[in-house]
Design a protein around this motif. Structure first.
Motif, PDB file in Angstrom:
ATOM      1  N   UNK A 156      46.858  29.358  43.434  1.00 41.77           N
ATOM      2  CA  UNK A 156      46.916  30.752  43.640  1.00 41.77           C
ATOM      3  C   UNK A 156      45.911  31.396  44.548  1.00 41.77           C
ATOM      4  N   UNK A 157      46.091  32.278  45.162  1.00 40.79           N
ATOM      5  CA  UNK A 157      45.192  33.006  46.036  1.00 40.79           C
ATOM      6  C   UNK A 157      44.627  34.380  45.048  1.00 40.79           C
ATOM      7  N   UNK A 158      43.483  34.914  45.736  1.00 38.22           N
ATOM      8  CA  UNK A 158      43.031  36.048  44.753  1.00 38.22           C
ATOM      9  C   UNK A 158      43.886  37.229  44.826  1.00 38.22           C
ATOM     10  N   UNK A 159      44.597  37.515  45.850  1.00 34.67           N
ATOM     11  CA  UNK A 159      45.691  38.474  45.838  1.00 34.67           C
ATOM     12  C   UNK A 159      47.045  38.149  44.978  1.00 34.67           C
ATOM     13  N   UNK A 160      47.011  36.886  44.447  1.00 39.96           N
ATOM     14  CA  UNK A 160      48.155  36.621  43.582  1.00 39.96           C
ATOM     15  C   UNK A 160      47.576  36.903  42.360  1.00 39.96           C
ATOM     16  N   UNK A 161      46.348  36.552  41.884  1.00 36.51           N
ATOM     17  CA  UNK A 161      45.905  36.791  40.724  1.00 36.51           C
ATOM     18  C   UNK A 161      45.629  38.518  40.402  1.00 36.51           C
ATOM     19  N   UNK A 162      45.659  39.123  41.571  1.00 39.71           N
ATOM     20  CA  UNK A 162      45.442  40.462  41.547  1.00 39.71           C
ATOM     21  C   UNK A 162      46.717  41.204  40.946  1.00 39.71           C
ATOM     22  N   UNK A 163      47.797  40.767  41.464  1.00 41.54           N
ATOM     23  CA  UNK A 163      49.227  40.845  40.882  1.00 41.54           C
ATOM     24  C   UNK A 163      49.433  40.654  39.248  1.00 41.54           C
ATOM     25  N   UNK A 164      48.894  39.436  38.919  1.00 36.98           N
ATOM     26  CA  UNK A 164      49.044  39.196  37.594  1.00 36.98           C
ATOM     27  C   UNK A 164      48.062  40.328  36.686  1.00 36.98           C
ATOM     28  N   UNK A 196      38.731  30.333  37.898  1.00 34.71           N
ATOM     29  CA  UNK A 196      38.510  31.645  38.178  1.00 34.71           C
ATOM     30  C   UNK A 196      39.067  32.872  37.721  1.00 34.71           C
ATOM     31  N   UNK A 197      38.139  33.739  37.577  1.00 33.25           N
ATOM     32  CA  UNK A 197      38.387  34.992  36.691  1.00 33.25           C
ATOM     33  C   UNK A 197      38.799  36.248  37.288  1.00 33.25           C
ATOM     34  N   UNK A 198      39.695  36.637  37.405  1.00 31.24           N
ATOM     35  CA  UNK A 198      40.003  38.118  38.196  1.00 31.24           C
ATOM     36  C   UNK A 198      40.267  39.209  37.191  1.00 31.24           C
ATOM     37  N   UNK A 207      38.527  45.625  46.076  1.00 30.79           N
ATOM     38  CA  UNK A 207      38.329  44.202  46.382  1.00 30.79           C
ATOM     39  C   UNK A 207      39.282  43.129  46.552  1.00 30.79           C
ATOM     40  N   UNK A 208      40.468  43.416  45.831  1.00 33.61           N
ATOM     41  CA  UNK A 208      41.445  42.635  46.047  1.00 33.61           C
ATOM     42  C   UNK A 208      42.792  43.837  46.406  1.00 33.61           C
ATOM     43  N   UNK A 209      43.601  43.542  47.188  1.00 32.63           N
ATOM     44  CA  UNK A 209      44.613  44.626  47.371  1.00 32.63           C
ATOM     45  C   UNK A 209      45.472  44.892  45.974  1.00 32.63           C
TER      46      UNK A 209
END
Length: 224
Positions: A156-164, A196-198, A207-209
């Motif tokens: 996963x990328x950070x932006x993927x975690x942002x979607x979740x 990694x926690x988002x 910070x994340x889109x």
């Protein structure tokens, strides 16, 4: 409705594809009438154990599961199954001495029942499945949050975690906003393989889109 449920992971997978492959991907969802979460049981030993250890803040559960899965690994003859056990062992090993209170937004949490996992967004049935939902704070000023543990072989990328995390925030807002304050920072998604926690606060802060609505709109256009 074209499908019965659309897991967030399918949105992430869809975003990774070329335009041509996106249509094929959407067509397959329509044919099956259901978007399965895709190999969730593969990680069940690590995800369920980490979830339980988080709930009681006790990594003794991790160590016990490590011993159990190691025994299964040693006894297994099939290479694919052995590989599955090994990958779960690798993840669990990262948490055998972990202090799960690092993920707690308060020293005392009250764990809440999980409502149904399907939340309609822009006409699509989005499936949202956090492992734990909890409240905390003063009796008349309680906040609510949740934790969603995920992993994926492709990473996963950070932006993927942002979607979740944004989906989790919407889920909690839909079911709990009348009685609780929804804390964006406590809407936590953890990529357990990376530790990694988002939180959704990182999306709010820019910070994340914010990609949830755009991702749903794009896949919906292919499903029509």
């Amino acid at each position: 409705m074209a499908i019965n449920k659309l897991p967030i992971k399918k949105l992430v997978e869809f975003r990774r594809l070329s335009k041509g492959r996106q249509q094929t991907f959407a067509n397959r969802l329509k044919v099956t009438k259901e978007a399965n979460s895709g190999g969730g049981d593969y990680w069940v030993r690590s995800i369920s154990t980490i979830s339980n250890a988080f709930r009681v803040n006790d990594n003794a559960l991790i160590k016990a599961k490590l011993e159990e899965v190691s025994n299964l690994y040693n006894a297994e003859q099939r290479s694919q199954t052995k590989k599955m056990y090994k990958r779960n062992i690798d993840i669990l090993t990262k948490y055998q001495n972990f202090d799960f209170s690092e993920w707690w937004p308060s020293t005392s949490l009250n764990f809440l029942p999980k409502p149904q996992s399907i939340l309609e967004m822009h006409g699509l049935p989005i499936q949202i499945r956090p492992q734990q939902i909890f409240s905390y704070g003063a009796e008349n000023n309680q906040s609510v949050g949740g934790i969603w543990l995920i992993t994926w072989l492709q990473g996963y990328k950070d932006e993927d975690l942002g979607i979740y995390s944004e989906a989790l925030f919407r889920y909690l807002s839909s079911y709990y906003s009348e009685d609780y304050i929804i804390n964006p920072a406590a809407c936590m998604v953890v990529d357990i393989s990376k530790m990694k926690v988002i939180g959704y606060d990182k999306v709010i802060d820019g910070e994340i889109p914010s990609l949830l609505d755009a991702s749903i709109a794009k896949i919906k256009a292919h499903l029509n």
